[in-house]
Write a protein that holds these residues in place. Structure first.
Motif, mmCIF file in Angstrom:
data_model
loop_
_atom_site.group_PDB
_atom_site.id
_atom_site.type_symbol
_atom_site.label_atom_id
_atom_site.label_comp_id
_atom_site.label_asym_id
_atom_site.label_seq_id
_atom_site.Cartn_x
_atom_site.Cartn_y
_atom_site.Cartn_z
ATOM 1 N N HIS A 22 0.929 -1.221 0.001
ATOM 2 C CA HIS A 22 0.053 -0.025 0.008
ATOM 3 C C HIS A 22 0.795 1.314 -0.074
ATOM 4 C CE1 HIS A 22 -2.539 -3.228 1.998
ATOM 5 N NE2 HIS A 22 -3.424 -2.743 1.369
ATOM 6 N N GLY A 23 0.893 1.985 -0.975
ATOM 7 C CA GLY A 23 1.637 3.201 -1.056
ATOM 8 C C GLY A 23 1.531 4.058 -2.448
ATOM 9 N N TYR A 24 2.492 4.717 -2.405
ATOM 10 C CA TYR A 24 2.717 5.848 -3.900
ATOM 11 C C TYR A 24 4.083 5.829 -4.200
ATOM 12 C CZ TYR A 24 -1.689 7.952 -1.909
ATOM 13 O OH TYR A 24 -2.845 8.010 -1.533
ATOM 14 N N GLU A 25 4.209 5.787 -5.408
ATOM 15 C CA GLU A 25 5.502 6.313 -6.033
ATOM 16 C C GLU A 25 5.189 7.648 -6.697
ATOM 17 O OE1 GLU A 25 6.158 3.181 -8.886
ATOM 18 O OE2 GLU A 25 7.211 2.045 -7.532
ATOM 19 N N ILE A 26 5.787 8.644 -6.432
ATOM 20 C CA ILE A 26 5.704 9.938 -6.691
ATOM 21 C C ILE A 26 6.925 10.334 -7.498
ATOM 22 C CG2 ILE A 26 5.249 12.354 -6.036
ATOM 23 C CD1 ILE A 26 4.018 11.026 -3.540
ATOM 24 N N THR A 27 6.780 11.186 -8.647
ATOM 25 C CA THR A 27 7.702 12.026 -9.229
ATOM 26 C C THR A 27 7.749 13.464 -8.825
ATOM 27 O OG1 THR A 27 8.122 10.375 -10.854
ATOM 28 C CG2 THR A 27 9.046 12.656 -11.398
ATOM 29 N N ALA A 28 8.730 14.055 -8.174
ATOM 30 C CA ALA A 28 8.542 15.270 -7.744
ATOM 31 C C ALA A 28 9.724 16.189 -7.689
ATOM 32 C CB ALA A 28 7.851 15.420 -6.546
ATOM 33 N N LEU A 36 9.368 19.674 -1.013
ATOM 34 C CA LEU A 36 8.694 19.869 -2.204
ATOM 35 C C LEU A 36 9.010 21.347 -2.695
ATOM 36 C CD1 LEU A 36 5.289 18.221 -1.942
ATOM 37 C CD2 LEU A 36 7.231 17.415 -3.289
ATOM 38 N N ASP A 37 9.484 21.488 -3.956
ATOM 39 C CA ASP A 37 10.132 22.782 -4.399
ATOM 40 C C ASP A 37 8.980 23.298 -5.423
ATOM 41 O OD1 ASP A 37 11.306 24.654 -5.896
ATOM 42 O OD2 ASP A 37 13.231 23.750 -5.682
ATOM 43 N N GLN A 38 8.137 24.411 -5.126
ATOM 44 C CA GLN A 38 7.248 24.652 -5.796
ATOM 45 C C GLN A 38 7.498 25.632 -7.178
ATOM 46 O OE1 GLN A 38 4.827 27.651 -3.986
ATOM 47 N NE2 GLN A 38 3.460 28.179 -5.603
ATOM 48 N N GLU A 39 8.644 26.099 -7.086
ATOM 49 C CA GLU A 39 9.138 26.736 -8.333
ATOM 50 C C GLU A 39 9.658 25.922 -9.459
ATOM 51 O OE1 GLU A 39 12.033 29.793 -7.476
ATOM 52 O OE2 GLU A 39 10.851 30.787 -6.024
ATOM 53 N N GLU A 40 10.213 24.635 -8.931
ATOM 54 C CA GLU A 40 10.649 23.551 -9.912
ATOM 55 C C GLU A 40 9.486 22.773 -10.321
ATOM 56 O OE1 GLU A 40 13.470 22.497 -11.147
ATOM 57 O OE2 GLU A 40 14.292 24.361 -10.665
ATOM 58 N N TRP A 41 8.423 22.872 -9.678
ATOM 59 C CA TRP A 41 7.228 22.069 -9.841
ATOM 60 C C TRP A 41 6.564 22.900 -10.913
ATOM 61 C CZ3 TRP A 41 2.325 24.054 -9.648
ATOM 62 C CH2 TRP A 41 1.257 23.253 -10.029
ATOM 63 N N MET A 42 6.626 23.926 -10.828
ATOM 64 C CA MET A 42 5.925 25.130 -11.937
ATOM 65 C C MET A 42 6.516 24.941 -13.234
ATOM 66 S SD MET A 42 5.041 28.526 -9.658
ATOM 67 C CE MET A 42 4.521 29.265 -11.120
ATOM 68 N N ARG A 43 8.003 24.553 -13.209
ATOM 69 C CA ARG A 43 8.744 24.515 -14.625
ATOM 70 C C ARG A 43 8.542 22.973 -15.020
ATOM 71 N NH1 ARG A 43 11.949 28.337 -12.036
ATOM 72 N NH2 ARG A 43 13.214 26.829 -10.834
ATOM 73 N N GLN A 47 5.961 16.582 -15.628
ATOM 74 C CA GLN A 47 6.706 15.335 -15.354
ATOM 75 C C GLN A 47 6.377 14.876 -13.770
ATOM 76 O OE1 GLN A 47 9.015 17.857 -16.457
ATOM 77 N NE2 GLN A 47 9.225 17.134 -18.241
ATOM 78 N N CYS A 48 5.345 15.527 -12.919
ATOM 79 C CA CYS A 48 5.240 15.228 -11.574
ATOM 80 C C CYS A 48 4.025 14.369 -11.626
ATOM 81 C CB CYS A 48 5.039 16.558 -10.846
ATOM 82 S SG CYS A 48 6.384 17.784 -10.735
ATOM 83 N N ARG A 49 4.307 13.147 -11.638
ATOM 84 C CA ARG A 49 3.218 12.128 -11.825
ATOM 85 C C ARG A 49 3.149 11.178 -10.468
ATOM 86 N NH1 ARG A 49 0.297 12.880 -15.609
ATOM 87 N NH2 ARG A 49 -0.406 10.714 -15.680
ATOM 88 N N GLY A 62 -2.004 9.297 -11.662
ATOM 89 C CA GLY A 62 -2.555 10.913 -11.312
ATOM 90 C C GLY A 62 -1.510 11.991 -11.445
ATOM 91 N N VAL A 63 -1.472 13.005 -11.049
ATOM 92 C CA VAL A 63 -0.638 14.091 -11.262
ATOM 93 C C VAL A 63 -0.506 14.743 -9.758
ATOM 94 C CG1 VAL A 63 -0.863 14.486 -13.575
ATOM 95 C CG2 VAL A 63 -2.157 15.752 -12.060
ATOM 96 N N LEU A 64 0.568 15.405 -9.481
ATOM 97 C CA LEU A 64 0.918 16.164 -8.275
ATOM 98 C C LEU A 64 0.521 17.460 -8.599
ATOM 99 C CD1 LEU A 64 2.134 16.349 -5.348
ATOM 100 C CD2 LEU A 64 4.127 16.745 -6.335
ATOM 101 N N VAL A 65 -0.500 18.061 -7.900
ATOM 102 C CA VAL A 65 -0.579 19.503 -8.103
ATOM 103 C C VAL A 65 -0.517 20.167 -6.911
ATOM 104 C CG1 VAL A 65 -2.207 19.103 -9.941
ATOM 105 C CG2 VAL A 65 -3.210 18.920 -7.442
ATOM 106 N N HIS A 66 -0.446 21.801 -6.916
ATOM 107 C CA HIS A 66 -0.228 22.647 -6.098
ATOM 108 C C HIS A 66 -1.430 23.636 -6.256
ATOM 109 C CE1 HIS A 66 1.677 26.141 -3.956
ATOM 110 N NE2 HIS A 66 2.111 24.974 -3.186
ATOM 111 N N ARG A 67 -1.986 23.876 -5.262
ATOM 112 C CA ARG A 67 -3.345 24.681 -5.214
ATOM 113 C C ARG A 67 -3.356 25.707 -4.170
ATOM 114 N NH1 ARG A 67 -7.788 20.312 -6.702
ATOM 115 N NH2 ARG A 67 -7.017 19.784 -9.063
ATOM 116 N N PRO A 68 -3.969 27.112 -4.400
ATOM 117 C CA PRO A 68 -3.929 27.957 -3.201
ATOM 118 C C PRO A 68 -4.723 27.495 -2.009
ATOM 119 C CG PRO A 68 -5.020 28.844 -5.338
ATOM 120 C CD PRO A 68 -4.161 27.253 -5.387
ATOM 121 N N GLY A 69 -4.620 28.050 -1.002
ATOM 122 C CA GLY A 69 -5.569 27.586 0.123
ATOM 123 C C GLY A 69 -4.940 26.756 0.960
#
Length: 134
Positions: A22-28, A36-43, A47-49, A62-69
């Motif tokens: 049970h788990g996750y494999e994340i590319t971030a 986690l590096d928000q600026e690099e994520w924006m670029r 690839q953030c799967r 799925g995809v890794l997303v960054h949302r306000p709030g």
């Protein structure tokens, strides 16, 4: 820099020994501290799967997303279908946690049930995978 991160379910009432099934494999993108590096994520957001693996269930992609709030002004989430609202899984203060082997993070499933995971592997994208898959 982009990293492959592997999370396994940590010990809990339901899984007293934790679970590698049970788990996750994340590319971030992670900074030097393993956060986690928000600026690099924006670029590199394309690839953030994420792959969620759960015993006796089909894998979810799925995809890794960054949302306000949220706590700290932003929320990191896993979105399985960007055309549908409500299938997201939110990370608990993922902006503050370090993705370093042995550390713990919490992710809520789409029903908002929190699960704690242990970081079992972190490696830069492009680095060969060990024979044991970790």
């Amino acid at each position: 820099m982009l990293h492959h991160i592997t999370l396994h379910l940590a010990r809990s009432k339901e899984f007293p020994e934790g679970s590698a099934q049970h788990g996750y494999e994340i590319t971030a993108p992670l900074n030097e501290e393993g956060r986690l590096d928000q600026e690099e994520w924006m670029r590199h957001r394309a690839q953030c799967r994420v792959r969620r693996f759960w015993e006796n269930e089909a894998d979810r992609q799925g995809v890794l997303v960054h949302r306000p709030g949220g706590a700290g002004g932003a929320t990191w989430m896993i979105d399985y279908d960007q055309n549908r609202f409500g299938d997201e899984e939110a990370g608990y203060r993922l902006n503050q946690h370090r993705f370093v082997q042995g550390e713990y993070v919490t992710i809520q499933d789409e029903d908002e049930k929190p699960y704690t995971f242990q970081v079992v592997a972190v490696r830069p994208v492009g680095q060969a995978v060990a024979a044991n898959g970790g």
